[in-house]
Design an enzyme around this catalytic site. Structure first.
Site, mmCIF file in Angstrom:
data_model
loop_
_atom_site.group_PDB
_atom_site.id
_atom_site.type_symbol
_atom_site.label_atom_id
_atom_site.label_comp_id
_atom_site.label_asym_id
_atom_site.label_seq_id
_atom_site.Cartn_x
_atom_site.Cartn_y
_atom_site.Cartn_z
ATOM 1 N N GLU A 1 -9.575 7.758 3.752
ATOM 2 C CA GLU A 1 -10.346 6.248 4.111
ATOM 3 C C GLU A 1 -9.596 5.445 4.824
ATOM 4 O OE1 GLU A 1 -10.671 6.299 1.258
ATOM 5 O OE2 GLU A 1 -9.600 3.999 0.887
ATOM 6 N N SER B 1 1.497 -9.666 -0.477
ATOM 7 C CA SER B 1 1.122 -8.839 -0.648
ATOM 8 C C SER B 1 2.111 -8.015 0.471
ATOM 9 C CB SER B 1 -0.501 -8.118 -1.379
ATOM 10 O OG SER B 1 -0.764 -9.213 -0.665
ATOM 11 N N LYS C 1 0.528 -1.082 0.215
ATOM 12 C CA LYS C 1 0.188 0.040 0.448
ATOM 13 C C LYS C 1 0.762 0.614 0.315
ATOM 14 C CE LYS C 1 -4.878 -0.847 2.032
ATOM 15 N NZ LYS C 1 -3.779 -2.715 2.399
#
Ligand SMILES: *Cc1c(COP(=O)(O)O)cnc(C)c1O
Length: 395
Positions: free
Chosen positions: A113, A380, A91
């Site tokens: 968010e 990931s 991310k």
């Protein structure tokens, strides 16, 4: 180059677009124009690449999983190690990219968010690094469940705002963030955490994560002198998967598989299997597949992994699903837990619960492969953040 989408209006086939309140149209257009300007700007690219190298820790490794390969006795399995990124998952690539763009646009305030808190932490991290003001919206329910991430964000200097409306989870936090953006559009940049939302976000987020697939291609050519037969990745909103897949889309020999969270089962109502069970509709700014009732009420998603627990999916995945270029399957909570144990025991890597869904699918895929084939799985993120859930499920 047939996968160069989206169109100027932001459509991938019939999916995507910009379904936002009229008051946000100028903001979306300003964002798009600014992004198109910096996208191929050598200075912007150099700055982004330098941060990915010196701060995020890229390129991340491509690890040959020899014991996992022996376990199945079929295709060779490689792991693309996004778990080795700063903050423990992919991310941060996107958070850094969007912060650089925000600064370029002269914005001084960042909002985001977060559901599980992983995108909130990545954004808070990047904001600390650049000394930007940051507000993260988070559902009250999620704040209880993910207290450690709330503390992380606060430590990083971010204000976490509690959202008490609706189901008090991600979808409500997203609504509040959009409301904030409408009010403060002059000085505020909204960092979206996955390849979702109105155009240009799905395209932009994909582009910031394309480095995952590009590195994989170079590293595998160095190791094996060829491209893989299969790519496997987990899909929540779809950012790690689309970044991993994209550089290979034009090579028809590379088969791609996206794994959604089935929760308790794709045929139950405790699921997050959006493509398996959903129908097209509009949520949070774009047209895509959604979990919704016949009347169009958005359904609550369920998954053991908070990062896959979203009732929508990025529009580009909806398109790739419809045209059949990428195959999508789903894996249950308990299959994902088994995969965590398998990888930890065989490779000494504790994967994130999201990633474990992709790993679990190897049980189905590997028996169909041969020893001269190559499978690359996008790892990931790391599982430290999930240890509480993992511990509860071990007993
Ligand atoms: C957030 C997250 C995901 C799911 O998000 P995508 O946008 O689908 O990539 C997957 N894995 C990890 C480790 C995450 O933190």
């Amino acid at each position: 180059m047939k996968y160069k989408a989206p169109t100027k209006q932001g459509y991938f086939g019939k999916f995507g677009g910009k379904f936002v309140p009229e008051i946000l149209i100028p903001a979306i257009e300003e964002l798009e124009a600014s992004y198109l300007e910096v996208k191929d700007d050598p200075l912007f690219k150099a700055q982004f690449e330098e941060l990915l190298r010196d701060y995020v820790g890229r390129p991340t490794k491509l690890t040959f999983a020899n014991r996992l390969t022996d376990h199945y006795g079929k295709a060779k399995i490689y792991l693309k190690r996004e778990d080795l990124c700063h903050t423990g998952a992919h991310k941060i690539n996107n958070a850094i990219g969007q912060i650089l763009l925000a600064r370029k646009m002269g914005k001084t305030r960042i909002i985001a968010e977060t559901g599980a808190g992983q995108h909130g932490v990545a954004t808070a991290t990047a904001c600390a690094k650049f000394g930007m003001d940051c507000v993260v919206y988070m559902g009250a329910e999620d704040m209880e469940r993910q207290k450690l991430n709330v503390d992380r964000m606060r430590l990083l200097g971010t204000e976490v705002r509690r959202v008490e409306s609706g189901s008090k989870t991600l979808k409500d936090a997203t609504n509040e963030a959009i409301r904030d953006w409408v009010t403060n559009v002059e000085d505020t940049f909204y960092i979206i955490g996955s390849a979702i939302g109105p155009h240009p976000y799905p395209m932009m987020v994909r582009d910031f994560h394309k480095v995952i697939g590009e590195e994989t291609r170079t590293q595998l050519r160095d190791a094996e002198n060829r491209d893989p037969d299969y790519l496997v990745a987990c899909v929540g909103g779809g950012s790690n998967a689309i970044g991993f897949f994209h550089p290979f889309l034009d090579n028809d020999n590379v088969k791609m598989i996206g794994i959604e969270a089935a929760g308790l089962g794709a045929d139950t109502d405790q699921t997050a299997a959006t493509l398996t069970k959903g129908t097209p509709g509009v949520l949070h700014g774009c047209m895509s597949y959604l979990l919704q009732s016949e009347e169009g009420q958005i359904q609550l998603a369920h998954s053991i992994s908070a990062g896959l627990d979203y009732p929508g999916i990025g529009p580009e995945h909806s398109y790739l699903f419809d045209i059949g270029r990428v195959k999508y399957y789903s894996v249950t909570d308990s299959e994902a837990m088994d995969a965590v144990k398998l990888l930890a025991g065989l490779e000494g890597i504790i994967p994130a619960l999201e990633t474990a869904h992709a790993l679990a699918y190897l049980e189905t895929l590997l028996p169909l492969t041969t020893q001269d084939q190559i499978v690359v799985l996008n790892l990931s993120g790391r599982g430290d953040k999930d240890m509480k859930t993992i511990s509860e499920n071990l007993s």
